[in-house]
Design an enzyme around this catalytic site. Structure first.
Site, PDB file in Angstrom:
ATOM      1  N   VAL A 210      -4.613  -1.967   0.236  1.00 50.12           N
ATOM      2  CA  VAL A 210      -5.291  -0.959   1.051  1.00 50.12           C
ATOM      3  C   VAL A 210      -5.814   0.126   0.121  1.00 50.12           C
ATOM      4  O   VAL A 210      -5.133   0.525  -0.829  1.00 50.12           O
ATOM      5  CB  VAL A 210      -4.330  -0.343   2.094  1.00 50.12           C
ATOM      6  N   ARG A 217      -1.696   4.975   7.140  1.00 51.98           N
ATOM      7  CA  ARG A 217      -2.363   5.131   8.436  1.00 51.98           C
ATOM      8  C   ARG A 217      -2.180   3.898   9.328  1.00 51.98           C
ATOM      9  O   ARG A 217      -2.795   3.807  10.374  1.00 51.98           O
ATOM     10  CB  ARG A 217      -3.850   5.403   8.240  1.00 51.98           C
ATOM     11  N   ASP A 248       9.588  -4.067  -5.966  1.00 59.32           N
ATOM     12  CA  ASP A 248       8.740  -3.343  -5.016  1.00 59.32           C
ATOM     13  C   ASP A 248       9.439  -3.259  -3.662  1.00 59.32           C
ATOM     14  O   ASP A 248       9.216  -4.084  -2.773  1.00 59.32           O
ATOM     15  CB  ASP A 248       7.375  -4.027  -4.877  1.00 59.32           C
ATOM     16  N   TYR A 255       7.392  -6.390   4.680  1.00 60.42           N
ATOM     17  CA  TYR A 255       7.382  -7.806   5.048  1.00 60.42           C
ATOM     18  C   TYR A 255       8.586  -8.187   5.892  1.00 60.42           C
ATOM     19  O   TYR A 255       8.468  -8.974   6.837  1.00 60.42           O
ATOM     20  CB  TYR A 255       7.325  -8.672   3.787  1.00 60.42           C
TER      21      TYR A 255
END
Length: 306
Positions: A210, A217, A248, A255
């Protein structure tokens, strides 16, 4: 950006994913064939045309489904529209804007290379990669998300016309906000996917990111849902795979909240090749009739990469 996407991570000498430059995915051999030229069917710099892709009648139907695919989600702050990057020259400007978005995203976590030279190298590698992936439709698709703020969406109903903006961002679509790649079968699968290796004949999501200014957002969550929606519409297998680096934690939590579970973890020996350990994760998608009824908890979309 705290997490590195799966497309490319360069050492000073070589890309860790050599397929970006040198792989050639095999073409399917159905009984009824039709030759379709890829998006970049124009002669290459060396003068030879790019290879054609043979498509069966079913694949031709899927190609139409892919061209018609649209995923929209209205936020209080704006509208996200996700569609597939097409083969045709009408999307060449969008592809160039996408190259810049990916190069900017991937270079955020790199500290060892001179910024300008690294950006130039990334741009070259990603452009070559997209050239190949666009030609693999409908076996693989590059999704592009466009975002229009709420006030801009209202203004678009005025007298501004349909002229395109800079960097492949038309006023009717908005600002390029995010992207992801989905392969649907072994034909569209990357030639050398990262380890742990997912089953090549199952859908695989990668290179999801993104735009920095548009994170937090909810766009990443909807982009992931768009990928899953496309897998269902393309009548692919319902078990979807993706990768997430062990370090990460934010993408990993994203996920997991979206329903993905760990299938396998990289061996610690991958450190010898200057790579980070990764999880291979998977999710079983619902049947088409249940998709509209399914719900997903809200979560933070700081970064959504695989």
């Amino acid at each position: 950006m705290a997490a590195l996407p799966a497309l490319v991570s360069l050492t000073p000498a070589v890309s860790r994913h050599s397929y970006l430059l040198f792989s050639r995915c095999p073409s399917p051999r159905p009984r009824h064939l039709r030759l379709i030229l890829p998006a970049a069917a124009a002669p290459s710099p060396g003068g030879s045309p790019g290879p054609g892709v043979f498509l069966s009648p079913r694949a031709l139907s899927q190609l139409d489904e892919l061209a018609a695919f649209r995923y929209e989600h209205a936020f209080p702050h704006g509208l996200l529209t996700v569609r597939a990057l097409t083969r045709g020259p009408e999307d060449d400007a969008v592809a160039e804007a996408l190259v810049r978005l990916l190069a900017s995203s991937f270079s955020e976590t790199v500290r060892w290379a001179p910024a300008q030279r690294y950006a130039q190298l990334l741009t070259f590698v990603i452009r070559r990669y997209l050239h190949e992936r666009r030609g693999l439709a409908p076996h693989a698709a590059v999704l592009v998300g466009f975002y229009r703020p709420a006030d801009a969406a209202a203004d678009s109903t005025g007298d501004d016309g349909d002229e395109g903006g800079e960097d492949g961002e038309g006023k009717d679509e908005g600002e390029m906000a995010c992207t992801a790649e989905v392969s649907f079968n072994a034909v569209g699968a990357p030639g050398a996917p990262p380890t742990p290796t997912p089953p090549l004949d199952f859908p695989y999501i990668c290179n999801m990111t993104v735009k920095t200014a548009l994170r937090r957002r909810g766009l990443g969550k909807q982009l992931l849902k768009a990928c899953e929606d496309l897998v269902i519409k393309m009548d692919a297998r319902r078990c979807v795979y993706l990768h997430c680096r062990v370090i990460d934690q934010v993408p990993f939590n994203i996920y997991r909240k979206a329903g993905y579970n760990i299938v396998q973890t990289d061996s610690i020996l991958v450190w010898l090749s200057l790579q980070k350990r990764k999880y291979l994760m998977s999710k079983e998608l619902p049947q088409a009739s249940a998709v509209s009824e399914s719900t997903t908890k809200d979560f933070d979309d700081n970064i959504l990469t695989c």
